[in-house]
Design an enzyme around this catalytic site. Structure first.
Site, PDB file in Angstrom:
ATOM      1  N   GLY A 165       0.557  -9.751   0.993  1.00 27.46           N
ATOM      2  CA  GLY A 165      -0.024 -10.666   0.006  1.00 27.46           C
ATOM      3  C   GLY A 165       0.279 -12.131   0.311  1.00 27.46           C
ATOM      4  O   GLY A 165      -0.483 -13.012  -0.094  1.00 27.46           O
ATOM      5  N   GLU A 181      -2.310 -13.117   2.718  1.00 24.12           N
ATOM      6  CA  GLU A 181      -3.578 -13.167   1.975  1.00 24.12           C
ATOM      7  C   GLU A 181      -3.662 -14.420   1.115  1.00 24.12           C
ATOM      8  O   GLU A 181      -4.722 -15.040   0.999  1.00 24.12           O
ATOM      9  CB  GLU A 181      -3.715 -11.905   1.123  1.00 24.12           C
ATOM     10  CG  GLU A 181      -3.850 -10.664   1.989  1.00 24.12           C
ATOM     11  CD  GLU A 181      -3.789  -9.367   1.187  1.00 24.12           C
ATOM     12  OE1 GLU A 181      -2.761  -9.123   0.524  1.00 24.12           O
ATOM     13  OE2 GLU A 181      -4.771  -8.614   1.220  1.00 24.12           O
ATOM     14  N   GLU A 189       0.975  -3.728   5.190  1.00 31.55           N
ATOM     15  CA  GLU A 189       0.812  -2.758   4.098  1.00 31.55           C
ATOM     16  C   GLU A 189       0.758  -1.321   4.605  1.00 31.55           C
ATOM     17  O   GLU A 189       1.195  -0.389   3.926  1.00 31.55           O
ATOM     18  CB  GLU A 189      -0.468  -3.061   3.303  1.00 31.55           C
ATOM     19  CG  GLU A 189      -0.399  -4.308   2.442  1.00 31.55           C
ATOM     20  CD  GLU A 189      -0.826  -5.572   3.156  1.00 31.55           C
ATOM     21  OE1 GLU A 189      -0.912  -5.571   4.401  1.00 31.55           O
ATOM     22  OE2 GLU A 189      -1.053  -6.580   2.458  1.00 31.55           O
TER      23      GLU A 189
END
Ligand code: HXC
Length: 260
Positions: free
Chosen positions: A111, A114, A134
């Site tokens: 994340g 991201e 992930e």
């Protein structure tokens, strides 16, 4: 500012610039619901501020953000992630009109990577480490990583990173196009703030239009994108800043943009 627990907001670093710093040092800035919520709140407020022309988003020397908060997600099931719409709120950052610059040092994983990719420009310190690990946790990227990484670096590198979970360093991020610049770690924030100040000094409508036009490239065909650009380019001639910018050039003086 004091209203937030997991971030700080600084308006005094450079003219027309806001600096948001992720601040969960105990978890390497792992993204939990509170942090995302505070970040979206701060960024959407700054987006409406006429005195802010660009926003810098940064973390610490060790971590931009080490991912979504694994401990918070660990015991979740599908019904909860679905009804909570886990991390969907982060998309609101992609809809801001103000240019957003990620200044990344240390880990930008999952994340965190991201979140950096949700920004418009990514500047990396030479210490930056990017990855979408992930897969190692039995899941896949969930804040746009599979889509934005593929668009940023192409299919081969995106598949390599997402399927193996390997990390890449700043030089590879620069070489593959994820980062636009790599600088020594002690130059990261000065560089990002200078870039933000430069952008903030230009006509606000023009920077908004430019951002909107580039983003359109990732949403539409070439013909439609060019048609969109032409209309927005032409709309720029309705701004005071177009008159001022071109008059200043003709008169051999610096422009005095009024952001209108
Ligand atoms: C929760 C985290 C965390 C995370 C680090 N911490 N990353 N907590 N979620 N993503 C915590 C650690 O548990 C530890 O807390 C403290 O931060 C310091 O981390 P260490 O591991 O001790 O540091 P170090 O040994 O230097 O290793 C750094 C690291 C490692 C390589 C970055 O922390 C790591 O691998 N983190 C997870 C990276 C990851 O898998 N990210 C993707 C997450 S999934 P304590 O209390 O022990 O001191 C994801 C999904 C996105 O992002 C989409 C969701 C929809």
């Amino acid at each position: 500012s004091s209203q937030y627990q997991t971030i700080t907001v600084d308006r005094a670093t450079a003219p027309r610039v806001a600096l948001i710093t992720l601040n969960r040092p105990e978890a390497l800035n792992a993204l939990n619901a509170e942090l995302i919520s505070e970040l979206v709140d701060a960024a959407t407020t700054l987006d409406l501020d006429p005195d802010v022309g660009a926003i810098v988003l940064t973390g610490s020397d060790k971590a931009f953000a080490a991912g979504a908060d694994i401990k918070q997600m660990q015991d979740m099931g599908y019904p909860q992630t679905y009804t909570d719409n886990l991390f969907a709120e982060a998309d609101r950052l992609a809809n801001l009109r103000t240019p957003l610059i990620a200044a990344v040092a240390g880990y930008a994983l999952g994340g965190g990577c991201e979140l950096a990719m949700l920004c418009d420009i990514l500047i990396a310190a030479d210490t930056a480490v990017f990855g979408q690990p992930e897969i190692k946790l039995g899941v896949i990227p969930g804040i746009g990583g599979s889509q934005r990484l593929a668009r940023a670096v192409g299919k081969a590198v995106a598949m390599d990173l997402i399927l193996t979970g390997r990390t890449m360093k700043a030089d590879e991020a620069k070489q593959t196009g994820l980062a636009s610049r790599v600088v020594p770690a002690d130059q990261l924030l000065p560089t990002a703030l200078e870039v933000a100040q430069t952008i903030g000094g230009y006509s606000k409508p023009a920077t908004w239009m430019a951002k909107e036009a580039v983003n359109r490239a990732f949403e539409t065909s070439l013909t439609e994108g060019i048609r969109f650009e032409r209309r927005v380019f032409q709309a720029g001639f309705a701004t005071a800043d177009q008159s001022e910018g071109m008059a200043a050039f003709a008169e051999k003086r610096p422009p005095n943009f009024t952001h209108s």
